[in-house]
Design a protein around this motif. Structure first.
Motif, mmCIF file in Angstrom:
data_model
loop_
_atom_site.group_PDB
_atom_site.id
_atom_site.type_symbol
_atom_site.label_atom_id
_atom_site.label_comp_id
_atom_site.label_asym_id
_atom_site.label_seq_id
_atom_site.Cartn_x
_atom_site.Cartn_y
_atom_site.Cartn_z
ATOM 1 N N SER A 101 0.966 13.929 -26.372
ATOM 2 C CA SER A 101 1.543 13.080 -25.387
ATOM 3 C C SER A 101 2.573 13.677 -24.453
ATOM 4 N N ASP A 102 2.645 15.022 -24.751
ATOM 5 C CA ASP A 102 3.466 16.136 -23.956
ATOM 6 C C ASP A 102 3.106 16.281 -22.462
ATOM 7 N N ARG A 103 3.556 15.826 -21.344
ATOM 8 C CA ARG A 103 3.143 16.084 -20.143
ATOM 9 C C ARG A 103 2.849 17.429 -19.710
ATOM 10 N N SER A 104 3.833 18.398 -20.045
ATOM 11 C CA SER A 104 3.702 19.562 -19.784
ATOM 12 C C SER A 104 2.727 20.387 -20.668
ATOM 13 N N VAL A 105 2.401 19.855 -21.646
ATOM 14 C CA VAL A 105 1.211 20.496 -22.307
ATOM 15 C C VAL A 105 -0.145 20.146 -21.666
ATOM 16 N N LEU A 106 -0.247 18.900 -21.343
ATOM 17 C CA LEU A 106 -1.300 18.284 -20.795
ATOM 18 C C LEU A 106 -1.701 18.817 -19.259
ATOM 19 N N ASP A 133 4.610 5.392 -13.022
ATOM 20 C CA ASP A 133 6.327 5.011 -13.254
ATOM 21 C C ASP A 133 7.218 6.254 -13.170
ATOM 22 N N ARG A 134 6.420 7.496 -13.492
ATOM 23 C CA ARG A 134 7.196 8.647 -13.448
ATOM 24 C C ARG A 134 6.536 9.776 -12.818
ATOM 25 N N LYS A 138 4.679 18.360 -9.782
ATOM 26 C CA LYS A 138 3.801 19.196 -10.229
ATOM 27 C C LYS A 138 2.334 19.098 -10.381
ATOM 28 N N LEU A 139 2.210 17.704 -11.280
ATOM 29 C CA LEU A 139 0.987 17.400 -11.443
ATOM 30 C C LEU A 139 0.139 17.124 -9.999
ATOM 31 N N TYR A 140 0.511 16.596 -9.339
ATOM 32 C CA TYR A 140 0.063 16.528 -7.854
ATOM 33 C C TYR A 140 -0.603 17.643 -7.455
ATOM 34 N N SER A 141 0.328 18.651 -7.543
ATOM 35 C CA SER A 141 -0.116 20.034 -7.009
ATOM 36 C C SER A 141 -1.364 20.460 -7.846
ATOM 37 N N ALA A 142 -1.203 20.230 -9.084
ATOM 38 C CA ALA A 142 -2.169 20.936 -10.131
ATOM 39 C C ALA A 142 -3.656 20.002 -9.707
ATOM 40 N N MET A 166 7.684 14.373 -2.870
ATOM 41 C CA MET A 166 8.653 14.563 -3.807
ATOM 42 C C MET A 166 9.623 15.888 -3.943
ATOM 43 N N GLN A 167 8.938 16.895 -3.555
ATOM 44 C CA GLN A 167 9.535 18.082 -3.460
ATOM 45 C C GLN A 167 9.616 18.878 -2.107
ATOM 46 N N PRO A 168 10.088 18.523 -1.065
ATOM 47 C CA PRO A 168 10.024 19.122 0.322
ATOM 48 C C PRO A 168 10.166 20.721 0.201
ATOM 49 N N ASN A 169 9.323 21.140 0.795
ATOM 50 C CA ASN A 169 9.253 22.653 1.353
ATOM 51 C C ASN A 169 9.044 23.538 0.057
ATOM 52 N N GLU A 170 8.511 22.909 -1.216
ATOM 53 C CA GLU A 170 8.088 23.774 -2.188
ATOM 54 C C GLU A 170 7.010 24.749 -2.016
#
Length: 266
Positions: A101-106, A133-134, A138-142, A166-170
């Motif tokens: 269930s770890d989003r970073s791991v997934l 909901d959250r 980073k997941l959109y970019s991936a 969500m993260q302007p100018n990243e």
């Protein structure tokens, strides 16, 4: 274009990047917590010998505790950096089983799948990690990076723009967006995004290497080489220039661009 597709920066959290020559901008390059051996420098700046030493040290920590999240993520990243993508995928499979269930791991698991060529599976894994909901930029970019590798550029750019909302100018996302336009042959637009990315705080050498690539593809090779050598040791700069040459040469474009560059100066 296969090698160019592989240069997409995933920008997606603690694991593997789809970028061919280094790990994610947010990866734990200075690994100092938990049971992970402390490294003297970020993995992105290591030479081949240093990477091999780091791989052995972190590999031993992983063998001692294969269920440890951070050790597994770090080890998979090192394996990817040294070109051992099938082994990195195997490590991430075990980490994902231990932390389902770890989003970073997934997200890292999805990028490992992509690096190993399992693009459809990678997209499904990354999308499973994303929650309405959250949402995570980073997941959109991936997801965008994988979609671009699948040739679905319109969907990819939608994901990049949601990430930028969500993260302007990243810088990693801007660079990915530039690579998306490069893949579709729009080099001018690609350069605009990549220049913007390279000027952002936090932009690293990987972002600049993508800028060097698009500049080189337009025949401005001297400028591309200067960009490729910025802020790097001589050894790292030579490696980057060699890689740039190999990227351009895959379509027999190196000689053509070098010839064009000389003719404009004569």
């Amino acid at each position: 274009m296969s090698k160019i597709r592989s240069r997409l920066l995933s920008g997606a959290c603690t694991g593997l990047a789809i970028l061919a020559v280094s790990g994610c901008a947010t990866a734990p390059s200075k690994m100092t917590t938990g049971s992970i051996p402390k490294l003297t420098k970020p993995v992105e700046t290591m030479n081949e010998t240093e990477l091999q030493t780091a791989s052995e040290r972190i590999g031993k920590a992983y063998d001692a505790n294969p269920k440890d999240r951070d050790t597994g993520l770090a080890y998979a990243n090192i394996l990817h950096m040294t070109g051992r993508d099938p082994q990195a995928l195997a490590v991430m499979q075990q980490v994902a089983i231990a932390h389902p269930s770890d989003r970073s791991v997934l997200a890292a698991y999805g990028k490992a799948q992509a690096a190993a060529g399992q693009l459809e599976q990678a997209l499904a894994t990354i999308n499973r990690a994303q929650t309405p909901d959250r949402p995570d930029w980073k997941l959109y970019s991936a997801a965008g990076a994988v979609l671009d590798q699948l040739g679905r550029s319109g969907e990819a750019r939608t994901n990049y723009r949601m990430a930028l909302d969500m993260q302007p100018n990243e810088p990693t996302v801007l660079s990915n967006l530039g690579m998306s336009y490069l893949l579709s042959g729009d080099l001018k637009t690609a350069e605009t995004y990549m220049k913007n990315a390279s000027q952002q705080p936090g932009a690293d050498s990987r972002v600049r290497q993508n800028l060097a690539l698009v500049v080189g593809l337009q025949g401005r090779f001297d400028e591309a080489e200067r960009i490729a050598r910025q802020e790097l040791s001589t050894q790292q700069a030579d490696a980057n220039v060699a890689y740039l040459r190999s990227m351009l040469a895959q379509q027999d474009s190196w000689k053509k661009l070098a010839s064009k560059d000389k003719s404009t100066k004569s």
